[in-house]
Design a protein around this motif. Sequence first.
Motif, PDB file in Angstrom:
ATOM      1  N   GLY A 145       0.589  -1.204   0.106  1.00 52.78           N
ATOM      2  CA  GLY A 145      -0.094  -0.109   0.308  1.00 52.78           C
ATOM      3  C   GLY A 145       1.052   1.416   0.066  1.00 52.78           C
ATOM      4  N   PHE A 146       1.883   1.018   0.118  1.00 43.57           N
ATOM      5  CA  PHE A 146       3.025   2.115   0.015  1.00 43.57           C
ATOM      6  C   PHE A 146       2.548   2.520  -1.544  1.00 43.57           C
ATOM      7  N   THR A 147       3.112   4.379  -1.862  1.00 43.46           N
ATOM      8  CA  THR A 147       2.727   4.922  -2.978  1.00 43.46           C
ATOM      9  C   THR A 147       4.547   5.712  -2.881  1.00 43.46           C
ATOM     10  N   VAL A 148       4.847   6.388  -4.338  1.00 43.96           N
ATOM     11  CA  VAL A 148       5.901   6.866  -4.517  1.00 43.96           C
ATOM     12  C   VAL A 148       5.028   8.406  -4.139  1.00 43.96           C
ATOM     13  N   ALA A 149       6.163   9.715  -3.718  1.00 45.47           N
ATOM     14  CA  ALA A 149       5.368  10.765  -2.200  1.00 45.47           C
ATOM     15  C   ALA A 149       6.695  11.744  -2.998  1.00 45.47           C
ATOM     16  N   ASP A 150       6.597  13.003  -2.843  1.00 45.39           N
ATOM     17  CA  ASP A 150       7.878  14.420  -3.149  1.00 45.39           C
ATOM     18  C   ASP A 150       8.902  13.711  -2.093  1.00 45.39           C
ATOM     19  N   SER A 151      10.056  13.328  -2.742  1.00 46.47           N
ATOM     20  CA  SER A 151      10.733  13.782  -2.117  1.00 46.47           C
ATOM     21  C   SER A 151      11.455  14.456  -1.012  1.00 46.47           C
ATOM     22  N   TRP A 152      12.210  13.625   0.206  1.00 46.66           N
ATOM     23  CA  TRP A 152      12.116  14.963   1.539  1.00 46.66           C
ATOM     24  C   TRP A 152      13.699  14.412   1.643  1.00 46.66           C
ATOM     25  N   GLU A 153      14.372  13.375   0.301  1.00 47.40           N
ATOM     26  CA  GLU A 153      15.567  13.009   0.889  1.00 47.40           C
ATOM     27  C   GLU A 153      16.989  14.075  -0.023  1.00 47.40           C
ATOM     28  N   GLY A 154      17.803  14.025   0.198  1.00 45.93           N
ATOM     29  CA  GLY A 154      18.686  14.874  -0.636  1.00 45.93           C
ATOM     30  C   GLY A 154      19.574  13.584  -2.087  1.00 45.93           C
ATOM     31  N   ARG A 155      19.757  12.540  -1.605  1.00 49.81           N
ATOM     32  CA  ARG A 155      20.059  11.360  -2.159  1.00 49.81           C
ATOM     33  C   ARG A 155      20.287  11.432  -3.827  1.00 49.81           C
ATOM     34  N   ASP A 156      20.091  11.623  -4.763  1.00 52.86           N
ATOM     35  CA  ASP A 156      19.655  11.659  -5.981  1.00 52.86           C
ATOM     36  C   ASP A 156      18.843   9.829  -5.788  1.00 52.86           C
ATOM     37  N   GLN A 157      19.692   8.453  -5.571  1.00 51.97           N
ATOM     38  CA  GLN A 157      18.791   7.141  -6.368  1.00 51.97           C
ATOM     39  C   GLN A 157      18.119   6.820  -5.276  1.00 51.97           C
ATOM     40  N   LEU A 158      17.413   7.855  -4.061  1.00 48.07           N
ATOM     41  CA  LEU A 158      16.218   7.265  -3.179  1.00 48.07           C
ATOM     42  C   LEU A 158      14.868   7.609  -3.794  1.00 48.07           C
ATOM     43  N   LEU A 159      13.986   6.525  -3.471  1.00 46.39           N
ATOM     44  CA  LEU A 159      12.733   7.065  -4.405  1.00 46.39           C
ATOM     45  C   LEU A 159      11.830   7.443  -2.708  1.00 46.39           C
ATOM     46  N   CYS A 160      10.514   7.653  -2.601  1.00 47.74           N
ATOM     47  CA  CYS A 160      10.275   8.260  -0.960  1.00 47.74           C
ATOM     48  C   CYS A 160       8.947   7.548  -1.085  1.00 47.74           C
ATOM     49  N   MET A 161       8.418   7.357  -0.548  1.00 46.73           N
ATOM     50  CA  MET A 161       7.301   6.904  -0.333  1.00 46.73           C
ATOM     51  C   MET A 161       6.471   6.237   0.787  1.00 46.73           C
ATOM     52  N   GLU A 162       5.232   6.593   1.244  1.00 47.04           N
ATOM     53  CA  GLU A 162       4.914   6.460   2.140  1.00 47.04           C
ATOM     54  C   GLU A 162       2.891   6.410   1.842  1.00 47.04           C
ATOM     55  N   ARG A 163       2.697   5.568   2.928  1.00 49.45           N
ATOM     56  CA  ARG A 163       0.836   5.800   3.632  1.00 49.45           C
ATOM     57  C   ARG A 163       0.655   5.897   4.792  1.00 49.45           C
ATOM     58  N   ALA A 164      -0.658   5.973   4.664  1.00 47.28           N
ATOM     59  CA  ALA A 164      -1.497   6.519   5.832  1.00 47.28           C
ATOM     60  C   ALA A 164      -1.580   5.009   6.386  1.00 47.28           C
ATOM     61  N   VAL A 165      -1.622   4.871   7.952  1.00 46.21           N
ATOM     62  CA  VAL A 165      -2.222   3.790   8.500  1.00 46.21           C
ATOM     63  C   VAL A 165      -3.316   3.927   9.729  1.00 46.21           C
TER      64      VAL A 165
END
Length: 165
Positions: A145-165
């Motif tokens: 259930g995680f979806t791609v989110a706007d990045s909060w990471e400065g490192r180039d190759q990291l994908l940020c994901m999140e999901r509601a609980v």
Amino acid sequence: MNDQREPVVVRWPGQGTSEDRVAELLAAYHLRTEAEKGEAVADVEGLPDRYRAEILNPRAAFADDAVLIALSGDTAVGCLVVTAPVHGRSEIKRLWTDPAFRGRGIASGLVGAALEHSAESGVSTVRLSVWKWRTDAIALYERLGFTVADSWEGRDQLLCMERAV
């Protein structure tokens, strides 16, 4: 090895789990990650200080966080860290399963336990970052259930994901 799934037990550190084994799992995670980034090191001594500190004393490094452990019998075979809540969010970090135990639902069990823990802690959102080349991990997170989110990471190759609980 047979194809039967082994039961996965998820516990907090201190309930029959070896801190040394947790350190071994964290070391394997960090050594593999550095190699995948093209920055392979021979051993823990070659890791950046912040990662070495986690391995040398995981209890201190994650004192405010929840460290979840998957056990096969009395042996820790997987780990995951859930950060302490900040502004209604927690983050999943350091998901690792011993390669000899992969394909048995351990990673999904750990993530499920992390989501339960986060819900019990009053968290509304769980987030994580994952290296873009870890396509199996990304597929797992998407199934959960995680979806791609706007990045909060400065490192180039990291994908940020999140999901509601």
